[in-house]
Motif scaffolding. Structure first.
Motif, short mmCIF file in Angstrom:
data_model
loop_
_atom_site.label_atom_id
_atom_site.label_comp_id
_atom_site.label_asym_id
_atom_site.label_seq_id
_atom_site.Cartn_x
_atom_site.Cartn_y
_atom_site.Cartn_z
N GLU A 1 -1.17 6.80 8.43
CA GLU A 1 -0.44 5.53 8.34
C GLU A 1 1.03 5.74 7.98
OE1 GLU A 1 -3.51 5.73 7.74
OE2 GLU A 1 -4.50 3.86 8.15
N GLU B 1 -13.79 11.63 6.22
CA GLU B 1 -13.25 10.49 6.97
C GLU B 1 -11.76 10.40 6.68
OE1 GLU B 1 -15.47 7.01 5.68
OE2 GLU B 1 -14.16 6.78 3.96
N LEU C 1 1.95 1.71 -3.82
CA LEU C 1 0.94 2.27 -4.72
C LEU C 1 0.92 3.80 -4.64
CD1 LEU C 1 -1.81 -0.43 -4.06
CD2 LEU C 1 -0.40 -0.21 -6.11
N ARG D 1 -17.00 0.90 -1.27
CA ARG D 1 -15.71 1.57 -1.19
C ARG D 1 -15.81 2.90 -1.91
NH1 ARG D 1 -10.64 -2.32 -1.63
NH2 ARG D 1 -9.87 -0.62 -0.34
N MET E 1 -14.81 -1.04 9.60
CA MET E 1 -14.71 -0.28 8.35
C MET E 1 -15.42 -0.94 7.16
SD MET E 1 -11.00 1.38 8.30
CE MET E 1 -10.25 2.07 9.76
N ASN F 1 0.82 -1.22 0.00
CA ASN F 1 0.00 0.00 0.00
C ASN F 1 0.85 1.27 0.00
OD1 ASN F 1 -2.28 -1.49 -0.23
ND2 ASN F 1 -2.87 -1.37 1.93
N THR G 1 -6.09 6.36 0.99
CA THR G 1 -5.75 6.76 -0.38
C THR G 1 -6.29 8.17 -0.66
OG1 THR G 1 -7.70 5.57 -1.15
CG2 THR G 1 -5.62 4.41 -1.33
N ARG H 1 -7.33 -0.92 -7.02
CA ARG H 1 -7.70 0.19 -6.15
C ARG H 1 -6.67 1.33 -6.23
NH1 ARG H 1 -12.26 1.93 -3.88
NH2 ARG H 1 -11.83 3.30 -2.14
N PRO I 1 -7.48 -2.57 9.54
CA PRO I 1 -8.50 -3.57 9.17
C PRO I 1 -7.90 -4.71 8.34
CG PRO I 1 -8.73 -1.57 7.84
CD PRO I 1 -7.75 -1.25 8.92
C1 LIG Z 1 -4.52 0.61 -1.70
C2 LIG Z 1 -4.69 0.86 -0.24
O1 LIG Z 1 -3.91 1.59 0.37
N1 LIG Z 1 -5.69 0.22 0.35
C3 LIG Z 1 -5.91 0.38 1.78
C4 LIG Z 1 -6.67 1.68 2.02
O2 LIG Z 1 -7.85 1.62 1.23
P1 LIG Z 1 -8.73 2.93 1.00
O3 LIG Z 1 -7.87 4.15 1.03
O4 LIG Z 1 -9.53 2.64 -0.20
O5 LIG Z 1 -9.63 2.94 2.28
P2 LIG Z 1 -10.21 4.19 3.09
O6 LIG Z 1 -9.22 4.58 4.14
O7 LIG Z 1 -10.69 5.22 2.14
O8 LIG Z 1 -11.48 3.54 3.79
C5 LIG Z 1 -11.59 2.22 4.13
C6 LIG Z 1 -12.97 1.93 4.67
O9 LIG Z 1 -13.05 2.38 5.97
C7 LIG Z 1 -14.10 3.29 6.13
N2 LIG Z 1 -13.58 4.34 7.05
C8 LIG Z 1 -12.44 4.98 6.76
C9 LIG Z 1 -11.97 5.96 7.61
C10 LIG Z 1 -12.71 6.26 8.76
O10 LIG Z 1 -12.33 7.14 9.55
N3 LIG Z 1 -13.83 5.55 9.03
C11 LIG Z 1 -14.29 4.59 8.19
O11 LIG Z 1 -15.31 3.98 8.45
C12 LIG Z 1 -14.39 3.83 4.74
O12 LIG Z 1 -15.73 4.26 4.62
C13 LIG Z 1 -14.10 2.62 3.90
O13 LIG Z 1 -15.17 1.74 3.85
O14 LIG Z 1 -6.97 1.80 3.41
C14 LIG Z 1 -7.84 0.75 3.91
C15 LIG Z 1 -8.13 1.10 5.37
O15 LIG Z 1 -6.98 1.05 6.15
C16 LIG Z 1 -7.15 -0.60 3.74
O16 LIG Z 1 -8.04 -1.61 4.11
C17 LIG Z 1 -6.71 -0.82 2.29
O17 LIG Z 1 -5.86 -1.95 2.22
#
Ligand SMILES: CC(=O)N[C@H]1[C@@H](OP(=O)(O)OP(=O)(O)OC[C@H]2O[C@@H](n3ccc(=O)[nH]c3=O)[C@H](O)[C@@H]2O)O[C@H](CO)[C@@H](O)[C@@H]1O
Ligand SMILES: C=C(OP(=O)(O)O)C(=O)O
Length: 441
Positions: free
Chosen positions: A195, A167, A26, A126, A341, A23, A171, A97, A318
């Motif tokens: 992170e 949130e 990327l 997502r 999440m 991650n 990414t 992704r 997660p």
């Molecule tokens: C390519 C990459 O880097 N992928 C990672 C990135 O995905 P990615 O960046 O796509 O994930 P996001 O951090 O945007 O969100 C992950 C999920 O958590 C939920 N959410 C997020 C933040 C928050 O404060 N509360 C909440 O509920 C979002 O709605 C979503 O369903 O981060 C995720 C969360 O660590 C990881 O599982 C993925 O492996």
């Protein structure tokens, strides 16, 4: 299509080196689009997702040179913005992704970008709102073509501003940071994800000439600059792989040393595995896990059942909850796994239940595991890997189980774990690659 055939129940032994972090890779590889100068990146994992992104950059016009198995140079001097219109872009861009992170740098440098709705694991909704709301705040306009599942973003004048993210998207933060470094004036991003992946990105951008402060916190301040230059960057070891290997050792009673883990970057990951009763020591920067027959899950101080839940960093990632869940099946004690999440990431427990594990799926987000303290072994079965981390969890379960298991759809595993069968065989695992599509359902 390939599958893994695994004969389980064997103790493993030896040393294993984690790959570079998927991650992080990327984000870092997308950032090469921010400059026309050369960037050298090392410790790049040789995995499907990363290779697809590198190929996509090549298609966009980036000059890519592979210096060794894990080191590349990238030079984004000429970028073909017409490529967005091609069918190749629509199919390749949508297949992972991580491709979403080319949008931020392209917008920052050229004032326009496009991306098909990206792929990645099917682990629940997502959404990408955080990304596009952030770009909008910086002065961009975006259009989502729902029929084509395609985003177009344009900006004539990117202007720094205060952005409170809806949130702490990993990414999303990376993307907005990569736009803001080239916007005019000061951008403040509050509720930023923090992170190690993002810290690494921000440090690299600063070496390229960006002015980012607050790195490692949820408040980033970015003073825009007009141009960025080349640099060198080395990826951290993959913390999700490290956690997976701790789980593997515990489940298979193996003595394993995980080499060069960058322990100080692992946050609360080691503590969570200790709460599951797993013993390990830090030797230099290696994690040494002795062979242990039993491990006992902690309770909370008042004696109530432990909960392990995910939350944004510095909370527990997660991406390791599926691994924690599988380890708990063989522990002594109970734990509630709460996947806050993602809403479809726990369904793979059905396969563990078929193997003999004691798990109750309470709802899509929560599962209670009653550890059986190795009173009996899980049974080998045939199964299909639904997502990358469930896939590895099933692989670990299969390696600990009695009999033969077959795991189909291993492309899911291989998008994130480099040469996993070869590396496991080096530890003594009986795993081989076979042809097979698996059951149709
Ligand atoms: C390519 C990459 O880097 N992928 C990672 C990135 O995905 P990615 O960046 O796509 O994930 P996001 O951090 O945007 O969100 C992950 C999920 O958590 C939920 N959410 C997020 C933040 C928050 O404060 N509360 C909440 O509920 C979002 O709605 C979503 O369903 O981060 C995720 C969360 O660590 C990881 O599982 C993925 O492996
Ligand atoms: C969910 C993951 O990856 P992606 O965001 O690429 O689907 C993961 O790495 O666990």
């Amino acid at each position: 299509m390939n599958a893994f055939e695994i004969i389980g129940g064997k103790k493993l032994k030896g040393e294993i080196q984690p790959q570079g972090a998927k991650n992080e890779a990327l984000q870092i590889i997308s950032a090469v689009l921010l400059t026309e100068e050369k960037i050298t990146i090392s410790n790049i994992p040789d995995i499907k997702d990363v290779n697809k992104l590198i190929e996509l950059l090549g298609d966009l016009g980036v000059a890519v040179e592979r210096l060794s198995k894990d080191t590349y140079t990238f030079e984004a001097k000429y970028i073909d913005l017409e490529f967005f219109k091609s069918d190749t872009f629509k199919s390749k861009g949508g297949s992972l992704r991580g491709s979403i992170m080319i949008v931020g740098p392209l917008l920052g440098r050229f004032g326009k970008a496009a991306i098909p709705k990206p792929g990645g694991d099917k682990i629940g909704r997502r959404r990408l709102d955080t990304h596009f709301l952030g770009f909008e705040k910086l002065g961009a306009k975006f259009v989502y073509d729902a029929k084509e599942s395609f985003f177009n973003v344009d900006a004539t004048n990117l202007q720094g501003t205060y952005i409170l993210l809806d949130e702490a998207s990993v990414t999303g933060t990376a993307n907005i940071v990569m736009t803001a470094v080239l916007a005019k004036g000061i951008t403040t991003i509050y509720n930023a994800a923090c992170e190690p992946y993002l810290q690494q990105l921000c440090k690299m951008l600063n070496r390229m000439g960006a002015k980012i402060s607050g790195i490692g916190s949820n408040l980033l301040t970015i003073e825009g600059v007009t141009k960025l230059g080349g640099t060198e960057h080395r990826m951290l070891p993959d913390m999700i792989e490290i956690g997976s290997f701790i789980g593997l050792a515990a489940m298979t009673e193996s003595e394993i040393t995980i080499k060069n883990v960058c322990y100080s970057e692992l946050g609360m990951i080691p503590d969570v595995f200790r709460k599951l009763g797993i013993n390990f020591e830090l030797r230099g920067d290696d994690i040494y896990i002795p062979s242990q027959k039993h491990y006992i899950i902690d309770t909370f101080i008042d004696g109530s059942i432990l909960t392990i839940a995910d939350s944004p960093w510095p909370g527990f990632t997660p991406d390791l909850l599926s691994i924690v869940l599988v380890i708990a099946t063989q522990a002594k004690g109970s734990v509630l796994i709460h996947q806050k999440m993602f809403e479809s990431r726990l369904f793979f427990v059905d396969k563990l239940i078929d193997m003999g594990a004691q798990i109750i799926l309470c709802d899509p987000h929560r599962a209670t595991v009653n550890g059986i303290d190795k009173q009996y072994k899980l049974r080998g079965i045939s199964m299909t890997s639904p997502d990358i981390r469930a896939g590895v969890s099933l692989l670990i379960a299969a390696l600990s189980a009695e009999g033969t298991s077959t795991i189909y759809n291993i492309e899911q595993i291989e998008r994130g774990y480099q040469d996993i069968d070869t590396r496991l065989r080096a530890l003594g695992a009986q795993i081989k690659r076979v042809d097979g599509n698996g059951p149709s359902h």
